[in-house]
Write a protein that holds these residues in place. Structure first.
Motif, PDB file in Angstrom:
ATOM      1  N   LEU A 149     -29.594   9.767  -2.465  1.00 25.23           N
ATOM      2  CA  LEU A 149     -29.217   8.667  -1.567  1.00 25.23           C
ATOM      3  C   LEU A 149     -28.360   7.643  -2.315  1.00 25.23           C
ATOM      4  N   ASP A 150     -28.773   7.317  -3.529  1.00 32.16           N
ATOM      5  CA  ASP A 150     -28.040   6.343  -4.331  1.00 32.16           C
ATOM      6  C   ASP A 150     -26.618   6.824  -4.588  1.00 32.16           C
ATOM      7  N   ALA A 151     -26.460   8.111  -4.891  1.00 30.51           N
ATOM      8  CA  ALA A 151     -25.134   8.672  -5.144  1.00 30.51           C
ATOM      9  C   ALA A 151     -24.252   8.609  -3.900  1.00 30.51           C
ATOM     10  N   ILE A 154     -26.546   4.938  -0.146  1.00 32.33           N
ATOM     11  CA  ILE A 154     -27.497   4.669   0.928  1.00 32.33           C
ATOM     12  C   ILE A 154     -28.794   4.097   0.362  1.00 32.33           C
ATOM     13  N   VAL A 155     -29.302   3.051   1.000  1.00 32.57           N
ATOM     14  CA  VAL A 155     -30.609   2.472   0.671  1.00 32.57           C
ATOM     15  C   VAL A 155     -31.544   2.778   1.838  1.00 32.57           C
ATOM     16  N   SER A 180     -32.221   2.168   7.477  1.00 34.94           N
ATOM     17  CA  SER A 180     -31.493   2.418   6.235  1.00 34.94           C
ATOM     18  C   SER A 180     -30.080   1.865   6.344  1.00 34.94           C
ATOM     19  N   VAL A 181     -29.507   1.506   5.194  1.00 38.41           N
ATOM     20  CA  VAL A 181     -28.179   0.886   5.189  1.00 38.41           C
ATOM     21  C   VAL A 181     -27.340   1.448   4.047  1.00 38.41           C
ATOM     22  N   SER A 182     -26.034   1.292   4.201  1.00 34.86           N
ATOM     23  CA  SER A 182     -25.139   1.614   3.096  1.00 34.86           C
ATOM     24  C   SER A 182     -25.016   0.381   2.213  1.00 34.86           C
ATOM     25  N   LYS A 224     -32.634   0.194  -6.336  1.00 38.96           N
ATOM     26  CA  LYS A 224     -33.777  -0.184  -7.183  1.00 38.96           C
ATOM     27  C   LYS A 224     -34.920  -0.781  -6.358  1.00 38.96           C
ATOM     28  N   SER A 225     -34.614  -1.361  -5.200  1.00 38.87           N
ATOM     29  CA  SER A 225     -35.710  -1.792  -4.329  1.00 38.87           C
ATOM     30  C   SER A 225     -36.393  -0.569  -3.718  1.00 38.87           C
ATOM     31  N   ASP A 226     -35.638   0.499  -3.471  1.00 37.21           N
ATOM     32  CA  ASP A 226     -36.236   1.767  -3.038  1.00 37.21           C
ATOM     33  C   ASP A 226     -37.127   2.350  -4.130  1.00 37.21           C
TER      34      ASP A 226
END
Length: 297
Positions: A149-151, A154-155, A180-182, A224-226
């Motif tokens: 997701l990070d790559a 996406i969060v 979820s958001v970009s 990082k919050s994920d």
């Protein structure tokens, strides 16, 4: 679906086909849009006691059990429906739920997904308390999914035990991408206004939110919050199983809680760091978890 892709690639040349496509549907979803599908075609439909923000149905179609996530046909709900479906396609991964189809029926839109028979992470860990090794084996594919997701920028924004499903092969899958958001979207004024409906935090769940999101709002959402939320999820399961006790982070390093004897604890401590700068990235978490799996034997 390949036929759908070819047809929709030439959509501008077929006005009669354009009339069948819902306004605002992202082009990536068009091959998954089943214009003739109706809710009444499904057998044995029953509501699931899910913790999602939308009604979720379990039903059968052509001998297969599937899940239908229902959205009302209004501008805000349809936008959320298309948003979640598009993210599921963008984030396809072995540890993310699959999208099978999108369709409209009556006054609702539906996302069709596979039915994952083992329920949620909370269900599985509640029925059979996990060992430390079992939690490491769950954390590894989930952290790999977060790195994916990070790559893709996406969060997820709402990782918790009830948003992780367990498939027939006992593989965990991230679910419920409606908030979820970009990483680009979360910096916009429109996103800031939208998140006010969720108390300014972006729709996450209290108890699993990272400190910076809880106190600073949705603008602080990040990969990082994920990582923090996933760490809280695994910690929650370890506490429920009796593998950890409240206050364990302060006790690590003392007799009986040495991190060398419990490789998962060291990974969790990093994931649960108060400051995002002190936390590992999702990819680093996956690498550390892989090392922990080797160490535990």
């Amino acid at each position: 679906r390949e036929l759908n892709k070819r047809l929709f690639a030439q959509l501008a040349e077929f006005p009669e086909l354009q009339r069948l496509v819902p306004p605002g549907m992202p082009s990536a979803l068009l091959p998954y849009y089943e214009a003739s599908r109706r809710f009444e075609q499904f057998d044995d439909a029953s509501k699931l006691a899910a913790f999602a923000r939308n009604t979720v149905w379990k039903a059968n179609l052509d001998g297969r059990t599937v899940v239908l996530k229902m959205y009302s046909v209004d501008s805000a709900e349809i936008k959320t429906c298309f948003h979640e479906a598009a993210l599921l396609l963008k984030c396809r991964h072995p540890s993310v739920v699959d999208l099978e189809a999108v369709f409209a029926s009556g006054s609702h839109f539906y996302l069709q997904m596979p039915f994952y028979p083992n329920g949620t992470l909370r269900d599985v860990c509640g029925s059979t308390p996990p060992s430390e090794r079992a939690l490491i084996e769950l954390l590894l594919p989930l952290s790999q999914a977060l790195a994916h997701l990070d790559a893709n920028g996406i969060v997820h924004s709402d990782i918790k035990p009830d948003n992780i499903l367990i498939d027939a092969n006992m593989r965990p899958r991230l679910a419920d991408f409606d908030v979820s958001v970009s990483t680009v979207q979360r910096r916009t004024v429109a996103f800031a206004k939208t998140t006010m409906a969720f108390g300014g935090t972006g729709g996450g769940t209290s108890g699993y939110m990272a400190p910076e999101v809880l106190f600073g709002g949705a603008a602080e959402l990040s990969s990082k919050s994920d990582v923090f939320s996933l760490g809280k999820t695994i910690e929650d399961m370890a506490l429920a199983a009796g593998l950890l006790k409240l206050g364990w982070m302060a006790a690590t390093g003392t007799s009986g809680m040495a991190e060398g004897d419990h490789p998962l604890w060291a990974v969790l401590k990093g994931m649960l760091s108060e400051r995002p700068g002190d936390r590992p990235t999702a990819a680093e978490t996956a690498a550390q978890t892989q090392e922990a799996l080797v160490r535990i034997g």
